[in-house]
Write a protein that holds these residues in place. Structure first.
Motif, PDB file in Angstrom:
ATOM      1  N   ASP A   1      -7.540  -4.499  -9.450  1.00  0.00           N
ATOM      2  CA  ASP A   1      -8.706  -3.637  -9.734  1.00  0.00           C
ATOM      3  C   ASP A   1      -9.480  -3.335  -8.460  1.00  0.00           C
ATOM      4  N   ASN A   2      -9.698  -4.352  -7.651  1.00  0.00           N
ATOM      5  CA  ASN A   2     -10.436  -4.155  -6.396  1.00  0.00           C
ATOM      6  C   ASN A   2      -9.714  -3.165  -5.487  1.00  0.00           C
ATOM      7  N   ILE A   3      -8.397  -3.252  -5.448  1.00  0.00           N
ATOM      8  CA  ILE A   3      -7.623  -2.360  -4.583  1.00  0.00           C
ATOM      9  C   ILE A   3      -7.683  -0.926  -5.094  1.00  0.00           C
ATOM     10  N   LEU A   4      -7.509  -0.734  -6.398  1.00  0.00           N
ATOM     11  CA  LEU A   4      -7.472   0.619  -6.959  1.00  0.00           C
ATOM     12  C   LEU A   4      -8.822   1.321  -6.878  1.00  0.00           C
ATOM     13  N   HIS A   5      -9.921   0.558  -6.772  1.00  0.00           N
ATOM     14  CA  HIS A   5     -11.248   1.174  -6.640  1.00  0.00           C
ATOM     15  C   HIS A   5     -11.599   1.472  -5.189  1.00  0.00           C
ATOM     16  N   ASP A   6     -10.686   1.224  -4.287  1.00  0.00           N
ATOM     17  CA  ASP A   6     -10.921   1.530  -2.880  1.00  0.00           C
ATOM     18  C   ASP A   6     -10.899   3.047  -2.685  1.00  0.00           C
ATOM     19  N   SER A   7     -11.684   3.538  -1.738  1.00  0.00           N
ATOM     20  CA  SER A   7     -11.756   4.983  -1.461  1.00  0.00           C
ATOM     21  C   SER A   7     -10.438   5.541  -0.959  1.00  0.00           C
ATOM     22  N   PHE A   8      -9.525   4.658  -0.572  1.00  0.00           N
ATOM     23  CA  PHE A   8      -8.196   5.055  -0.118  1.00  0.00           C
ATOM     24  C   PHE A   8      -7.521   5.963  -1.137  1.00  0.00           C
ATOM     25  N   PHE A   9      -7.762   5.709  -2.436  1.00  0.00           N
ATOM     26  CA  PHE A   9      -7.053   6.440  -3.482  1.00  0.00           C
ATOM     27  C   PHE A   9      -7.850   7.628  -4.041  1.00  0.00           C
ATOM     28  N   ASP A  10      -8.974   7.983  -3.409  1.00  0.00           N
ATOM     29  CA  ASP A  10      -9.818   9.050  -3.961  1.00  0.00           C
ATOM     30  C   ASP A  10      -9.077  10.378  -4.083  1.00  0.00           C
ATOM     31  N   ASP A  11      -8.277  10.709  -3.080  1.00  0.00           N
ATOM     32  CA  ASP A  11      -7.576  12.001  -3.083  1.00  0.00           C
ATOM     33  C   ASP A  11      -6.089  11.884  -3.406  1.00  0.00           C
ATOM     34  N   VAL A  12      -5.621  10.688  -3.787  1.00  0.00           N
ATOM     35  CA  VAL A  12      -4.203  10.482  -4.087  1.00  0.00           C
ATOM     36  C   VAL A  12      -3.941  10.851  -5.544  1.00  0.00           C
ATOM     37  N   GLN A  13      -3.019  11.784  -5.749  1.00  0.00           N
ATOM     38  CA  GLN A  13      -2.711  12.260  -7.095  1.00  0.00           C
ATOM     39  C   GLN A  13      -1.709  11.320  -7.784  1.00  0.00           C
ATOM     40  N   ASP A  14      -1.419  11.606  -9.077  1.00  0.00           N
ATOM     41  CA  ASP A  14      -0.484  10.792  -9.847  1.00  0.00           C
ATOM     42  C   ASP A  14       0.963  11.077  -9.422  1.00  0.00           C
ATOM     43  N   LEU A  15       1.790  10.060  -9.569  1.00  0.00           N
ATOM     44  CA  LEU A  15       3.206  10.182  -9.221  1.00  0.00           C
ATOM     45  C   LEU A  15       3.959  10.907 -10.342  1.00  0.00           C
ATOM     46  N   THR A  16       4.805  11.839  -9.963  1.00  0.00           N
ATOM     47  CA  THR A  16       5.641  12.549 -10.947  1.00  0.00           C
ATOM     48  C   THR A  16       7.125  12.262 -10.745  1.00  0.00           C
ATOM     49  N   VAL A  17       7.539  12.071  -9.495  1.00  0.00           N
ATOM     50  CA  VAL A  17       8.954  11.792  -9.189  1.00  0.00           C
ATOM     51  C   VAL A  17       9.024  10.620  -8.218  1.00  0.00           C
ATOM     52  N   MET A  18       9.916   9.663  -8.523  1.00  0.00           N
ATOM     53  CA  MET A  18      10.082   8.493  -7.650  1.00  0.00           C
ATOM     54  C   MET A  18      10.821   8.881  -6.374  1.00  0.00           C
ATOM     55  N   PRO A  19      10.206   8.683  -5.204  1.00  0.00           N
ATOM     56  CA  PRO A  19      10.885   9.000  -3.923  1.00  0.00           C
ATOM     57  C   PRO A  19      11.804   7.855  -3.500  1.00  0.00           C
ATOM     58  N   VAL A  20      12.998   7.804  -4.079  1.00  0.00           N
ATOM     59  CA  VAL A  20      13.902   6.669  -3.882  1.00  0.00           C
ATOM     60  C   VAL A  20      14.256   6.465  -2.416  1.00  0.00           C
ATOM     61  N   ASN A  21      14.537   7.526  -1.695  1.00  0.00           N
ATOM     62  CA  ASN A  21      15.002   7.405  -0.311  1.00  0.00           C
ATOM     63  C   ASN A  21      13.884   7.574   0.713  1.00  0.00           C
ATOM     64  N   ASN A  22      12.650   7.367   0.314  1.00  0.00           N
ATOM     65  CA  ASN A  22      11.512   7.513   1.214  1.00  0.00           C
ATOM     66  C   ASN A  22      11.538   6.408   2.267  1.00  0.00           C
ATOM     67  N   GLN A  23      11.563   6.797   3.546  1.00  0.00           N
ATOM     68  CA  GLN A  23      11.670   5.828   4.628  1.00  0.00           C
ATOM     69  C   GLN A  23      10.419   4.972   4.771  1.00  0.00           C
ATOM     70  N   VAL A  24       9.271   5.522   4.436  1.00  0.00           N
ATOM     71  CA  VAL A  24       8.029   4.741   4.512  1.00  0.00           C
ATOM     72  C   VAL A  24       8.087   3.585   3.518  1.00  0.00           C
ATOM     73  N   LEU A  25       8.531   3.880   2.284  1.00  0.00           N
ATOM     74  CA  LEU A  25       8.614   2.834   1.265  1.00  0.00           C
ATOM     75  C   LEU A  25       9.661   1.787   1.623  1.00  0.00           C
ATOM     76  N   GLU A  26      10.688   2.188   2.308  1.00  0.00           N
ATOM     77  CA  GLU A  26      11.767   1.251   2.614  1.00  0.00           C
ATOM     78  C   GLU A  26      11.494   0.394   3.845  1.00  0.00           C
ATOM     79  N   LYS A  27      10.686   0.909   4.803  1.00  0.00           N
ATOM     80  CA  LYS A  27      10.608   0.225   6.090  1.00  0.00           C
ATOM     81  C   LYS A  27       9.203  -0.164   6.537  1.00  0.00           C
ATOM     82  N   ARG A  28       8.166   0.557   6.140  1.00  0.00           N
ATOM     83  CA  ARG A  28       6.845   0.282   6.705  1.00  0.00           C
ATOM     84  C   ARG A  28       6.213  -0.940   6.050  1.00  0.00           C
ATOM     85  N   GLU A  29       5.544  -1.735   6.878  1.00  0.00           N
ATOM     86  CA  GLU A  29       4.899  -2.961   6.427  1.00  0.00           C
ATOM     87  C   GLU A  29       3.899  -2.673   5.305  1.00  0.00           C
ATOM     88  N   GLY A  30       3.936  -3.479   4.281  1.00  0.00           N
ATOM     89  CA  GLY A  30       3.056  -3.308   3.131  1.00  0.00           C
ATOM     90  C   GLY A  30       3.695  -2.466   2.056  1.00  0.00           C
TER      91      GLY A  30
END
Length: 809
Positions: free
Chosen positions: A316-345
């Motif tokens: 809850d604390n994370i989702l209320h962060d201003s980080f997500f103010d302009d982030v829209q809802d997910l519609t398609v899973m980016p399976v081959n996204n390099q950020v999701l596969e390699k970047r820390e976090g």
């Protein structure tokens, strides 16, 4: 951590005493080893016995494990009393929340005491002193065989990882669609929470989010902004498309010149609304929903309830962060996204989501048996994990590929999604192929006497047996295993999972004294009663080898720490046949390298596959003659060819005296165009030597496969050329073959033609003969040059044994 044997727990006015059953008098209750605010812990009096630890207590926040830990398989006694007023009558009712669990054994002496034992059970448990109250004591049940903090956690994670990998291996789309209101997630929330709980405690989710904020995934965007004319570069669209749509307040300057007061200019900025951040928002909402489902349907005093509440607050604390103010809802899973596969976090959360969500898209029929509430059936969990491991080990052999078939018992099948059929007491199979061999990996395959009666090469000749895992290996030329079984060309290797086996020396000890051997044998009966039967595990492997047809090896898999991977024994100096054991336990699930146990099993299976194709091995040669004997008739039963080859002929040597009698009575065609012979309803007989003066005449390996028969008046001496043979002008179908004594043979020949058959002038020289019944005789013109010898050894077996040939007619 000290070796503890008992403790006294203080709770308000209550005092709870817990110790191993039968050890009360051995514990030094007068000397406290250590204490905290609620517990006083004690050890055994005897210095040697005090090395044993029946109870553990230490805090390890990394894995979210209760600091108080009891051992599985140990029988504990628990007594509760009122420490303030011992004489006060209390209506205690000691019970466990999960008493219906068949893995928990309970004996009640009275209302104030209870004896309990957890068998093959791991996980959290709670003891209550009244019904419908908060728990009196919470503790963790931990194993003796494997390390709870590392190996057991890896065991659980490895199964989840394998489930996820199966989805991507079976079908790897570019993008997968997801929905946040999945009914399946609500049905399996507890199982999801088991994996989520491990992730959130081993890698703190807030620290991961902090890493993401330090280096977030951004995208550069362009925005249109109206500014006074001359204060910015106008958009290209202003000039070339529709200038009136990107401006306002136009002024007429005369002479047909119009200028706007304001025009649209480009403004560039960074945005966090990227596919990776949309996924992050979706994943955290999924985790939040799982926690909310747990909070909704579990009791408030449950350990899961508190854990889910704590994790929910973090998310809850994370989702209320201003980080997500302009982030829209997910519609398609980016399976081959390099950020999701390699970047820390991002990568850690993407991995956790895969464990929680993708694995659960598989409908695994057996998961309820191991993920029951907050507990685990450890032995069964280890058994399931080993199937995944064997599947991985075989598939990683060079040139070996998994094959998916549409059949009921297949390990994975597609039915509106993927279904794993791995389930206790149910047969499952995964097919593989190499360049020359086919491999079938079975879970819970039963070999019964019914199979033995239907086939010479399948089933058990006594009681039914069900090894945990069976590997069937057969040549690739066969369409399936059934065809290979009928031909006797399959080899079986069995594995049994023995979770209770800790050390290889408990299973196999080659250096035993006479006293040790006698002690071991005498202890068998008591050990089998106490469920610690170790010698029996080895004997069972020998039983598999003996009872189950076509078995070439049987081996135990156990969670040991043998650096060499295990030990095996062979009948010959070759790899097969044999028995043995392999130490294999969960390794680091993030490691791509096989550990020592996995490597030992893989090397063994690879050697077996290669060895199975070697016709020069002792095992292959022994199997060659075993198949001939097995397929040949006994003195009691005749045999008919089960899998005949219409291209194969049995070329048999008929002695002149018998052949002349057949021709004189016109029971066979006399020429290639003779159709007027007397074709006897029961056919005629051909016979040849089986055993003479203790000598067993060798046979060709395909002698039972021949469908047709042709005759020669010439014996098959080793120096004779085929052109010298005198071939009779007829062929016949082979109906059956029997093994008969010389006396029985004489009687059977006399019975031909309603008792007016052939009677030999001289006595039979051999003691036993093979008697072949021939039917459907046909006239045929066979020349010696039409006979094709199949192999060079075919003509040198014996001058009297029939040959297996092919005819060009």
């Amino acid at each position: 951590m000290k070796n503890l044997a008992g403790f006294i727990y203080h709770y308000n006015s209550l005092e709870l005493k817990l110790f191993p059953a039968g050890k009360n008098g051995d514990i030094d209750w007068g000397s406290i080893v250590f204490s905290n605010s609620a517990f006083d812990f004690y050890a055994l009096k005897d210095s040697e016995s005090s090395k044993k630890s029946y109870i553990e207590y230490y805090v390890d926040d990394e894995y979210n494990i209760n600091p108080l830990r009891l051992k599985e398989t140990v029988r504990y006694k628990c007594e509760v009393s009122n420490s303030v007023n011992p004489d006060k009558k209390e209506n205690f009712n000691l019970h466990f929340k999960n008493e219906s669990n068949k893995l928990l054994k309970i004996e009640r002496d009275d209302e104030k005491s209870i004896v309990f034992q957890f068998i093959n059970y791991l996980g959290k448990s709670e003891l209550y002193y009244y019904k419908d109250t908060e728990p009196l004591l919470s503790f963790e049940v931990v194993p003796n065989k494997i390390n709870y903090e590392t190996d057991y956690v890896n065991l659980t994670q490895a199964i989840a990882e394998e489930c996820s990998a199966l989805l991507l291996e079976y079908s790897s789309p570019i993008a997968l669609s997801f929905s946040q209101d999945s009914e399946e997630q609500q049905k399996t929330s507890l199982e999801q929470f088991i994996f989520l709980r491990q992730f959130c405690y081993s890698d703190n989710i807030e620290s991961l989010f902090a890493s993401i904020k330090r280096n977030p995934d951004r995208i550069l965007t362009e925005e249109d902004e109206l500014k006074p004319f001359g204060q910015g570069l106008p958009l290209k669209r202003f000039f070339f498309t529709n200038p009136f749509s990107y401006s306002r307040n136009w002024n007429d300057l005369g002479n047909g010149v119009l200028l706007p007061s304001e025009i649209a200019v480009t403004h560039k900025c960074e945005s966090l609304d990227t596919p990776a951040n949309r996924f992050l928002k979706f994943a955290l909402n999924t985790f939040l929903e799982i926690c909310e489902n747990i909070i909704t349907y579990v009791e408030e005093f449950s350990v899961c309830y508190g854990e889910a509440t704590e994790i929910k607050n973090h998310i809850d604390n994370i989702l209320h962060d201003s980080f997500f103010d302009d982030v829209q809802d997910l519609t398609v899973m980016p399976v081959n996204n390099q950020v999701l596969e390699k970047r820390e976090g991002y990568s850690q959360i993407f991995y956790a989501f895969s464990m929680v969500d993708l694995a659960l898209q598989l409908d695994w029929k057996g998961k309820e048996e191991v993920y029951s509430g907050e507990s685990k059936n450890t032995a069964l969990l280890y058994e399931y994990w080993l199937f995944f491991e064997l599947r991985k080990i075989i598939s990683e052999i060079e040139g070996c590929i998994p094959v998916f078939k549409d059949e009921e018992e297949v390990f994975i099948k597609e039915n509106n999604g993927l279904t794993i059929s791995l389930c206790q007491d149910k047969k499952s199979v995964q097919h593989f192929e190499t360049e020359n061999q086919k491999i079938d990996l079975y879970y819970n395959r039963t070999f019964s006497h019914k199979n033995f009666e239907k086939s010479k090469y399948e089933g058990s000749y006594s009681r039914p047996f069900r090894p945990d895992y069976t590997i069937a290996i057969f040549p690739k030329k066969y369409s399936d295993e059934k065809e290979a079984v009928d031909d006797g060309a399959v080899s079986y290797i069995h594995f049994d999972a023995k979770y209770r086996l800790e050390d290889l020396s408990q299973f196999i000890n080659k250096e035993e004294t006479e006293d040790e051997i006698n002690k071991e044998i005498n202890a068998e009966k008591s050990e089998s009663v106490m469920n610690t039967y170790k010698r029996g595990d080895l004997l069972k492997m020998h039983t598999y080898n003996d009872a189950i047809r076509r078995t070439v090896g049987s081996y135990v898999l156990y969670p040991g720490t043998d650096n060499k991977g295990g030990k095996r024994f062979s009948v010959y100096e070759e790899i097969l046949p044999g028995v043995g054991a392999f130490a294999i336990r969960p390794s680091d699930v993030n490691s791509r390298e096989l550990n020592a146990g996995e490597k030992a099993v893989q090397d063994f299976i690879k050697e077996v596959v290669e060895f199975n194709a070697n016709p020069a091995s002792r095992n292959a040669r022994a199997d060659y003659f075993d198949r001939i004997i097995t397929e040949s008739p006994s003195e009691i039963h005749s045999v008919s060819s089960r899998q005949t080859d219409s291209s194969l002929y049995m070329l048999g040597f008929i002695r002149n005296e018998y052949c002349d009698w057949l021709c004189a009575n016109h029971f066979v065609p006399l020429s290639a165009d003779d159709s007027g012979f007397c074709n006897l309803e029961d056919g005629i007989y051909f016979y040849y030597h089986a055993i003479r003066d203790g000598y067993v005449y060798p046979l060709h390996k395909d002698i039972t496969k021949a469908k047709y028969f042709c005759a020669s008046r010439t014996d098959f001496g080793v120096n004779k050329d085929i052109s010298e043979y005198i071939i009779e002008p007829w062929t016949a179908e082979i109906a059956s073959t029997e093994l008969v004594s010389s006396e029985n043979l004489a009687n059977r020949l006399k019975e031909m033609n309603n008792g007016t058959g052939y009677e030999r002038k001289n006595t039979f020289k051999a003691q036993f003969y093979y008697l072949v019944r021939l039917k459907n005789l046909r006239a045929a013109n066979i020349l010696p040059n039409q006979i094709n010898v199949i192999d060079s050894g075919n003509m040198a077996i014996s001058p009297y044994s029939p040959k297996i040939v092919k005819l060009d007619i």
